[in-house]
Design an enzyme around this catalytic site. Structure first.
Site, PDB file in Angstrom:
ATOM      1  N   ARG A  54     -19.410  82.016 114.783  1.00 26.83           N
ATOM      2  CA  ARG A  54     -20.666  81.293 115.010  1.00 26.83           C
ATOM      3  C   ARG A  54     -20.588  80.470 116.301  1.00 26.83           C
ATOM      4  O   ARG A  54     -21.590  80.242 116.959  1.00 26.83           O
ATOM      5  CB  ARG A  54     -20.975  80.368 113.829  1.00 26.83           C
ATOM      6  CG  ARG A  54     -21.402  81.117 112.571  1.00 26.83           C
ATOM      7  CD  ARG A  54     -22.058  80.224 111.540  1.00 26.83           C
ATOM      8  NE  ARG A  54     -21.135  79.306 110.897  1.00 26.83           N
ATOM      9  CZ  ARG A  54     -20.336  79.633 109.871  1.00 26.83           C
ATOM     10  NH1 ARG A  54     -20.373  80.866 109.384  1.00 26.83           N
ATOM     11  NH2 ARG A  54     -19.531  78.734 109.352  1.00 26.83           N
ATOM     12  N   SER A  80     -10.888  86.751 101.279  1.00 23.96           N
ATOM     13  CA  SER A  80     -11.864  85.731 100.880  1.00 23.96           C
ATOM     14  C   SER A  80     -12.346  85.863  99.441  1.00 23.96           C
ATOM     15  O   SER A  80     -13.536  85.859  99.184  1.00 23.96           O
ATOM     16  CB  SER A  80     -13.077  85.786 101.828  1.00 23.96           C
ATOM     17  OG  SER A  80     -13.882  84.648 101.627  1.00 23.96           O
ATOM     18  N   ASN A 131     -10.428  82.256  94.577  1.00 24.95           N
ATOM     19  CA  ASN A 131      -9.227  82.003  93.754  1.00 24.95           C
ATOM     20  C   ASN A 131      -9.469  80.933  92.690  1.00 24.95           C
ATOM     21  O   ASN A 131      -8.873  80.966  91.623  1.00 24.95           O
ATOM     22  CB  ASN A 131      -7.973  81.686  94.589  1.00 24.95           C
ATOM     23  CG  ASN A 131      -8.279  80.941  95.850  1.00 24.95           C
ATOM     24  OD1 ASN A 131      -9.359  80.382  95.980  1.00 24.95           O
ATOM     25  ND2 ASN A 131      -7.344  80.924  96.778  1.00 24.95           N
ATOM     26  N   CYS A 132     -10.409  80.037  92.983  1.00 32.50           N
ATOM     27  CA  CYS A 132     -10.679  78.981  91.998  1.00 32.50           C
ATOM     28  C   CYS A 132     -11.355  79.543  90.742  1.00 32.50           C
ATOM     29  O   CYS A 132     -11.382  78.883  89.700  1.00 32.50           O
ATOM     30  CB  CYS A 132     -11.551  77.893  92.614  1.00 32.50           C
ATOM     31  SG  CYS A 132     -10.857  77.249  94.145  1.00 32.50           S
ATOM     32  N   THR A 167      -0.007  72.851 115.743  1.00 29.71           N
ATOM     33  CA  THR A 167       1.427  72.635 115.518  1.00 29.71           C
ATOM     34  C   THR A 167       2.040  72.146 116.833  1.00 29.71           C
ATOM     35  O   THR A 167       1.309  71.856 117.794  1.00 29.71           O
ATOM     36  CB  THR A 167       2.106  73.954 115.096  1.00 29.71           C
ATOM     37  OG1 THR A 167       1.959  74.877 116.174  1.00 29.71           O
ATOM     38  CG2 THR A 167       1.483  74.528 113.834  1.00 29.71           C
ATOM     39  N   ILE A 172      -3.405  75.378 108.890  1.00 32.58           N
ATOM     40  CA  ILE A 172      -4.358  74.701 108.007  1.00 32.58           C
ATOM     41  C   ILE A 172      -4.068  75.038 106.541  1.00 32.58           C
ATOM     42  O   ILE A 172      -3.282  75.929 106.229  1.00 32.58           O
ATOM     43  CB  ILE A 172      -5.822  75.123 108.327  1.00 32.58           C
ATOM     44  CG1 ILE A 172      -5.978  76.649 108.210  1.00 32.58           C
ATOM     45  CG2 ILE A 172      -6.268  74.629 109.674  1.00 32.58           C
ATOM     46  CD1 ILE A 172      -7.423  77.118 108.303  1.00 32.58           C
TER      47      ILE A 172
HETATM   48  P1  FAD Z   1      -5.041  80.767 100.360  1.00 28.98           P
HETATM   49  O1  FAD Z   1      -6.459  80.653 100.010  1.00 28.98           O
HETATM   50  O2  FAD Z   1      -4.076  80.915  99.246  1.00 28.98           O
HETATM   51  O3  FAD Z   1      -4.893  81.978 101.332  1.00 28.98           O
HETATM   52  C1  FAD Z   1      -3.641  82.312 101.881  1.00 28.98           C
HETATM   53  C2  FAD Z   1      -3.569  83.800 102.063  1.00 28.98           C
HETATM   54  O4  FAD Z   1      -2.620  84.052 103.062  1.00 28.98           O
HETATM   55  C3  FAD Z   1      -3.080  84.533 100.821  1.00 28.98           C
HETATM   56  O5  FAD Z   1      -4.043  85.427 100.364  1.00 28.98           O
HETATM   57  C4  FAD Z   1      -1.804  85.230 101.284  1.00 28.98           C
HETATM   58  O6  FAD Z   1      -1.713  86.541 100.757  1.00 28.98           O
HETATM   59  C5  FAD Z   1      -1.990  85.280 102.770  1.00 28.98           C
HETATM   60  N1  FAD Z   1      -0.743  85.346 103.519  1.00 28.98           N
HETATM   61  C6  FAD Z   1       0.335  84.541 103.368  1.00 28.98           C
HETATM   62  N2  FAD Z   1       1.291  84.871 104.272  1.00 28.98           N
HETATM   63  C7  FAD Z   1       0.811  85.901 104.994  1.00 28.98           C
HETATM   64  C8  FAD Z   1       1.331  86.667 106.049  1.00 28.98           C
HETATM   65  N3  FAD Z   1       2.540  86.436 106.543  1.00 28.98           N
HETATM   66  N4  FAD Z   1       0.568  87.650 106.565  1.00 28.98           N
HETATM   67  C9  FAD Z   1      -0.670  87.898 106.069  1.00 28.98           C
HETATM   68  N5  FAD Z   1      -1.208  87.205 105.072  1.00 28.98           N
HETATM   69  C10 FAD Z   1      -0.476  86.212 104.541  1.00 28.98           C
HETATM   70  N6  FAD Z   1      -8.685  74.253  94.755  1.00 28.98           N
HETATM   71  C11 FAD Z   1      -9.718  73.418  94.537  1.00 28.98           C
HETATM   72  O7  FAD Z   1     -10.024  72.592  95.397  1.00 28.98           O
HETATM   73  N7  FAD Z   1     -10.446  73.502  93.380  1.00 28.98           N
HETATM   74  C12 FAD Z   1     -10.164  74.404  92.416  1.00 28.98           C
HETATM   75  O8  FAD Z   1     -10.842  74.465  91.392  1.00 28.98           O
HETATM   76  C13 FAD Z   1      -9.076  75.271  92.597  1.00 28.98           C
HETATM   77  N8  FAD Z   1      -8.750  76.177  91.657  1.00 28.98           N
HETATM   78  C14 FAD Z   1      -7.713  77.036  91.891  1.00 28.98           C
HETATM   79  C15 FAD Z   1      -7.389  77.970  90.912  1.00 28.98           C
HETATM   80  C16 FAD Z   1      -6.353  78.842  91.129  1.00 28.98           C
HETATM   81  C17 FAD Z   1      -5.996  79.825  90.063  1.00 28.98           C
HETATM   82  C18 FAD Z   1      -5.623  78.795  92.345  1.00 28.98           C
HETATM   83  C19 FAD Z   1      -4.509  79.752  92.589  1.00 28.98           C
HETATM   84  C20 FAD Z   1      -5.935  77.871  93.310  1.00 28.98           C
HETATM   85  C21 FAD Z   1      -6.978  76.972  93.095  1.00 28.98           C
HETATM   86  N9  FAD Z   1      -7.307  76.018  94.050  1.00 28.98           N
HETATM   87  C22 FAD Z   1      -8.346  75.158  93.821  1.00 28.98           C
HETATM   88  C23 FAD Z   1      -6.531  75.860  95.286  1.00 28.98           C
HETATM   89  C24 FAD Z   1      -7.203  76.573  96.434  1.00 28.98           C
HETATM   90  O9  FAD Z   1      -7.457  77.881  96.069  1.00 28.98           O
HETATM   91  C25 FAD Z   1      -6.304  76.506  97.636  1.00 28.98           C
HETATM   92  O10 FAD Z   1      -6.126  75.166  97.992  1.00 28.98           O
HETATM   93  C26 FAD Z   1      -6.889  77.218  98.828  1.00 28.98           C
HETATM   94  O11 FAD Z   1      -7.105  78.564  98.527  1.00 28.98           O
HETATM   95  C27 FAD Z   1      -5.940  77.105 100.022  1.00 28.98           C
HETATM   96  O12 FAD Z   1      -6.413  77.878 101.089  1.00 28.98           O
HETATM   97  P2  FAD Z   1      -5.391  78.540 102.096  1.00 28.98           P
HETATM   98  O13 FAD Z   1      -6.192  79.271 103.090  1.00 28.98           O
HETATM   99  O14 FAD Z   1      -4.442  77.519 102.565  1.00 28.98           O
HETATM  100  O15 FAD Z   1      -4.549  79.527 101.202  1.00 28.98           O
END
Ligand code: FAD
Length: 816
Positions: free
Chosen positions: A21, A38, A41-42, A272, A280
C-alpha cells in the site's frame, strides 16, 4: 527496492500488504516454511472445539490472493535457512522439492514467530501428545479426536492457549485435566483474580492441578502422566501448552546478537543491529511503556502494529514503535479474563510502590435484563499513575479493560477515570460506569478518605489490635464469614457503634466492598480508625478457599461427580416448583432473593433460581449447606446460572448470632468440685469438636488450678491465712451440695471411677493436651495472695483484657 519477508503469518503477511500500500513499485517476497500463509492462529482452538466448524474460515489469505490483489510473491513451504548480511542474500530451501537457492534483498524482515516449548521429558514424543501452533497441528488434534474418540485429555499449562484448549476439548465432551506449574492459572492476572477462574473451572468440572508440573508420560493401555509431586493421571491425549520460544535460529548466520529470552534486539524502528534487517512479532523484545523495561510479548496485536511500522519505515517514513503494555483477553468458558499493564507481581519485582482498588460492579444498569457482574482490579502509583488493570467477568469486561488500556496510553491518572464521560443507557452501562467507580475508589484511597486492607493481610493481623466488623445483613451470613467477625448490619451501625471497642482498629467488610466503604466513612467520622477490606468478602472468600481440585477427582470420574454430590432429601416429583429470577443482581442479591422465597415455601418444595453473578455458583452451595437446604444442581449456559434448591428442615438460625465463630470462652468462678468437673467436661467436648476454648479462672475458681504440693513462696501473714483456708488444688475440692462432711464428695469420686468417668485431674490434663487455653486472673491472684508458682504447669496468668479479647472472638461465654 526488493524486500524479503521471512514468516508469512501475523507479522509477515501484514508487513507485506502494508508495504504494498505504501510502495506500489516495491518487489515483495514472502517466504513461509509452512503450508499456509496468513492463517488465523488465534482461531485454532475454536476449530478443535467445533465452535468454528468451517476449517476454511481460518485460512484468511492464500498465496494466489496475495499475488492477484497485492502483487506479492508468497512462497509457502519455502524456508529461509541462512542469511548472508555482507552480500545481502538469504539462502532458501524449497521444502517440496528440496532445491536450495539464494535470494538477494535490499531489506529483510524477520517475522519467524515463536514455537511451542516442548519440555525435554520422557514420553513427550509419544502418539497422542500434541502441541498447537499451526493448521497442521490443529488438523492432527482434530483427526485424533475423530478417530480415537478420547474420553480424557490432559492440558499441560494454564496460560491462555491452555485454557482455550481446555474449554474446547470440554466442548467436545472430553474430560479435561489442566496441570499448571504456578499456583494459579493465567499469569498476567493476580492470584485473587485468578481464584475466580479456578472456581469457574471447578464449576465446569475441569480437573485442575496447581503448583505441579509433569515429569514424564508413559504409554500403557492409556497414556500415564506422572507429576513432580508423585501424583499421576491416566489420559487418552496430552496437549503441551507451556509457553513459546522465539524462533531465532537465523540470528547466528546473520551474526545478530540476541537479547532477553533469546529474542532479536531491535531499535524503535524495529531494526536489528543491521539497519537493513528488521525483526518483529513473537521473536523480538520491545519496550514496555509502563515499566520502561524491555519485554517479549508474544501476542498478535503488537506483531501486527510492528508490521505496519516496519513497512512504513522501509517505505521511507520516519515512524517508530512506541512499545507495548501487555493488553490481553481470553474467554474461559463463561468468563472473560482481561488485563492490561502491570500486575502486582510485576510491580513487586520492579519494587515500584503501588496501591490497588478492587470493585465488583455490573456491566450495565442492574434493573435492565441480564446485567452481569465483573471483578475489576486497578493498580496505581501513590501519585495516581495507572499501572495496570484486570477484569474477570462476563459481558462488558472487554470494554472496561480497553478503556483502561487507552487511559494508560494517554498517560491518564486515576483521577481522570473519575471524570471520564462514557456512553450510558441502561442496556450498555450505568450513569456511574465501573470505570468511574474504580476511579472513585482509587481517588478515595489516594485522598486519604478510605484506608483499605488486602485479602491476604487479613490472616496476618494481630487480632488483639483489630476488631473485624461484618456489615452485611444477617441473611447474608450463611454464605460464609471471616472467622471471629462481629456482625452489625450497616443500617444499624450508627446506633450500635458504641458496641465497638475504641482501643482497636476496625477492619470492616461487606460482600463486595461498597457497604464496607460506607461503614468506614461512618466509623471514621465517629472517631474510630476503620479500614475497608478491598473487594469485600467476595474477593477474600474466592482467594482463601481451595484453588486446585485435582484430589477431589481422585477416585471418581469427572462426569459422575455430580451424582455423588446430589442426594435428594425428598421426592422432587411431589414437590411444588417455584422460580426466582435474580439475573442482573450482584451478590448477595441472588442469595437474598432465594432466602426470601425459601421462607415462603414448604419443606420439600423446589426453587429454581436464575442468576448472572458467577459468585453465586459457590455461594449457593455454602448457603444451602449452612441453612439446611439442599442444592440439587447448579449449571450455566450463555452466562446465565441456573440453580435448583430444595427447601429442607432449617438449621438453627446462624444469622441471629452477633459473633461468627465457633470459639468458646468460659469463666470459672466457682471452686466447687462438681462445677469444676462440669466446666472441664464442656471444655473437652468443645475442643474435641475443633472449637477453640479459653477458660478464665478467677476468685474461687483459682483453687482448681493450685498445686497440691506447691513450692515455698514468700507471702504476707494475711496471704498465708487465705492460702491455708482455701482448698489447695483439685483433689481438695468439695461438692457444692451434699458434701456431708466429705462423704458426698468421696461417693461422687467413687461413682465416677466406677462409671469410667475421668477424674478432675485427668480432665484438666486432657484439656491442656487438647489445646484448651487456661488463664488465671492476675487480679484475683493478687487479691488472694496466690502466686504463679503455686499453680499447675501449662497455664497463663493474664489480665481481664486478654480474656475479653478471647471472648470477643467467641460465640458463647459460659459462666461457672
Ligand atoms: P507467527 O504468526 O507465528 O508467524 C511466524 C511464521 O514464520 C510461522 O508460520 C513459521 O512457520 C514461519 N517461519 C519461521 N521460521 C521461518 C523460516 N526460517 N523460513 C520461513 N518461514 C519461517 N495472540 C493474541 O493476541 N490473541 C489470541 O487470542 C491469540 N491466540 C493464539 C492461539 C494460538 C493457538 C496460538 C498458537 C497463538 C495465539 N496468539 C494469540 C499469538 C499470536 O498468534 C502470535 O503472537 C502471532 O501470530 C505472532 O506473529 P508472528 O508473525 O511473530 O509469528
Amino acid at each position: 527496492m526488493k524486500t524479503i519477508i521471512i514468516g508469512g503469518v501475523a507479522g509477515g503477511a501484514s508487513t507485506a500488504t502494508r508495504l504494498r500500500r505504501m510502495d506500489e513499485k516495491a518487489e515483495i517476497i514472502v517466504l513461509e516454511r509452512g503450508e499456509y500463509i496468513s492463517f488465523a492462529n488465534c482461531g485454532l482452538p475454536y476449530h478443535i472445539g467445533n465452535v468454528i466448524p468451517e476449517r476454511e474460515k481460518l485460512l484468511v489469505v492464500t498465496p494466489e490472493k496475495l499475488r492477484n490483489t497485492f502483487n506479492i510473491k508468497a512462497r509457502v513451504r519455502h524456508e529461509a535457512i541462512s542469511i548472508d548480511r555482507n552480500n545481502k542474500t538469504a539462502k532458501v530451501r524449497d521444502l517440496s522439492s528440496g532445491r536450495e537457492y539464494t535470494e538477494n534483498y535490499d531489506k529483510l524482515v524477520l517475522s519467524p514467530g515463536a514455537s511451542p516449548i516442548v519440555p525435554p521429558l520422557p514420553g513427550v514424543d509419544l502418539p497422542g501428545v500434541f502441541t498447537l501452533r499451526s493448521i497442521p497441528d490443529m488438523d492432527k488434534i482434530r483427526d485424533f479426536i475423530e478417530e480415537k474418540r478420547p474420553q480424557r485429555a490432559v492440558v499441560v499449562g494454564g496460560g491462555f492457549i491452555g485454557l482455550e484448549l481446555a474449554e474446547n476439548l470440554h466442548q467436545r465432551g472430553i474430560e479435561v485435566t489442566v496441570i499448571e506449574m504456578l499456583d494459579q492459572v493465567m499469569a498476567p492476572i493476580d492470584y485473587e483474580m485468578a481464584a475466580m477462574v479456578h472456581q469457574h473451572l471447578d464449576f465446569k468440572h475441569v480437573r485442575l492441578a496447581l503448583g505441579d508440573g509433569i515429569s514424564d508420560i508413559e504409554q500403557n493401555e492409556t497414556l500415564h502422566v506422572s507429576m513432580q509431586s508423585g501424583k499421576t493421571v491416566n489420559t487418552d491425549m496430552v496437549i503441551l501448552s507451556v509457553g513459546v520460544r522465539p524462533e531465532t535460529s537465523l540470528a547466528e548466520s546473520a551474526g545478530l546478537k540476541l537479547g532477553i529470552r533469546g529474542t532479536f534486539e531491535v531499535n524503535d524502528h524495529m531494526q536489528t543491529a543491521d539497519a537493513n534487517i528488521y525483526a518483529i512479532g513473537d521473536a523480538v523484545a520491545v519496550k514496555n511503556i509502563v515499566s520502561g523495561k524491555v519485554v517479549n510479548l508474544p501476542l498478535a496485536g503488537p506483531a501486527s502494529k510492528q508490521a505496519r511500522i516496519v513497512a512504513d519505515h522501509i517505505a521511507g517514513n520516519e515512524v517508530s514503535f512506541r512499545g507495548v503494555q501487555g493488553t490481553s483477553i481470553v474467554k474461559v468458558f463463561d468468563l472473560t479474563v482481561a488485563s492490561t499493564g502491570l500486575n502486582a507481581k510485576q510491580l513487586n519485582e520492579l519494587e515500584l510502590p503501588y496501591r490497588c482498588a478492587i470493585i465488583h460492579a455490573s456491566n450495565h444498569a442492574g434493573y435492565y435484563p441480564a446485567a452481569s457482574p465483573m471483578a475489576f482490579k486497578l493498580l496505581f502509583s501513590p501519585q495516581g499513575k495507572i499501572y495496570g488493570a484486570q477484569v474477570v467477568g462476563l459481558e462488558g469486561a472487554d470494554k472496561r479493560i480497553d478503556v483502561i488500556a487507552t487511559a494508560i496510553r494517554g498517560g491518564m491518572t486515576v483521577f481522570d477515570l473519575e471524570d471520564l464521560e462514557l456512553g450510558y443507557a441502561p442496556p450498555f452501562g450505568s450513569a456511574r460506569d465501573p470505570i468511574n467507580i474504580i476511579g472513585f475508589v482509587a481517588g478515595n484511597i489516594l485522598r486519604g478518605d478510605l484506608e483499605t486492607m488486602e485479602w491476604n493481610d487479613v490472616d496476618k493481623i494481630d487480632r488483639s489490635q483489630f476488631t473485624i466488623l461484618d456489615v452485611r445483613d444477617p441473611e447474608e451470613l450463611a454464605i460464609g464469614h471471616i472467622e471471629g467477625a462481629i456482625n452489625i448490619p450497616l443500617g444499624e451501625l450508627r446506633d450500635r457503634a458504641k458496641e465497638l471497642p475504641r482501643s482497636k482498629k476496625i477492619l470492616v467488610y461487606c460482600q463486595v466492598g461498597q457497604r464496607g466503604y460506607f461503614a468506614v466513612r461512618i466509623l471514621n467520622q465517629l472517631g474510630f480508625q476503620a479500614i475497608n477490606l478491598n473487594g469485600g468478602y467476595k474477593t477474600y472468600s474466592h482467594a482463601v478457599c481451595p484453588q486446585a481440585n485435582f484430589d477431589t477427582f481422585e477416585n471418581v470420574s469427572i462426569s459422575s461427580r455430580e451424582e455423588i454430590t446430589e442426594k435428594v432429601p425428598f421426592n422432587i416429583q411431589d414437590s411444588n416448583q417455584f422460580e426466582v429470577d435474580a439475573c442482573g443482581l450482584q451478590c448477595p442479591g441472588p442469595i437474598l432473593k432465594l432466602y426470601q422465597k425459601v421462607k415462603e415455601i414448604d419443606v420439600g418444595d423446589v426453587v429454581t433460581v436464575k442468576a448472572t453473578d458467577f459468585g453465586f455458583t459457590s455461594d449457593v452451595g455454602a448457603w444451602a449447606d449452612r441453612t439446611g437446604n439442599k442444592l440439587l444442581s447448579v449449571d450455566s449456559e450463555g452466562g446465565v446460572i441456573t440453580a435448583k434448591i430444595q427447601k429442607g428442615a432449617a438449621k438453627k438460625a446462624e444469622e441471629s448470632k452477633g459473633v461468627m465463630t465457633q470459639d468458646k470462652t468460659m469463666v470459672m468462678f466457682s471452686g466447687d468440685l462438681d462445677k469444676a468437673i462440669a466446666g472441664f467436661i464442656i471444655a473437652n467436648g468443645a475442643a474435641s469438636m475443633g472449637h477453640k476454648v479459653t477458660m478464665f479462672f478467677t476468685f474461687w475458681g483459682l483453687n482448681i488450678l493450685r498445686k497440691d504440693n506447691p513450692p515455698k513462696v514468700k507471702k504476707t501473714l494475711i496471704e498465708k491465712m487465705f492460702g491455708f483456708m482455701m482448698p489447695r488444688g483439685s483433689r481438695k475440692l468439695t461438692l457444692s451440695k451434699m458434701h456431708m462432711a466429705g462423704m458426698g464428695t468421696a461417693m461422687i469420686k467413687g461413682i465416677m471411677k466406677k462409671k469410667n468417668v475421668n477424674s478432675l485431674e485427668e480432665l484438666i490434663q486432657s484439656a491442656l493436651d487438647n489445646g484448651v487455653t487456661i488463664q488465671a486472673c492476675q487480679m484475683s491472684m493478687d487479691l488472694m495472695g496466690i502466686q504463679k508458682d503455686e499453680l499447675i504447669e501449662g497455664i497463663e496468668t493474664v489480665g481481664v483484657a486478654t480474656f475479653i479479647h478471647a471472648s470477643d472472638d467467641s460465640n458463647a461465654t459460659i459462666f461457672i
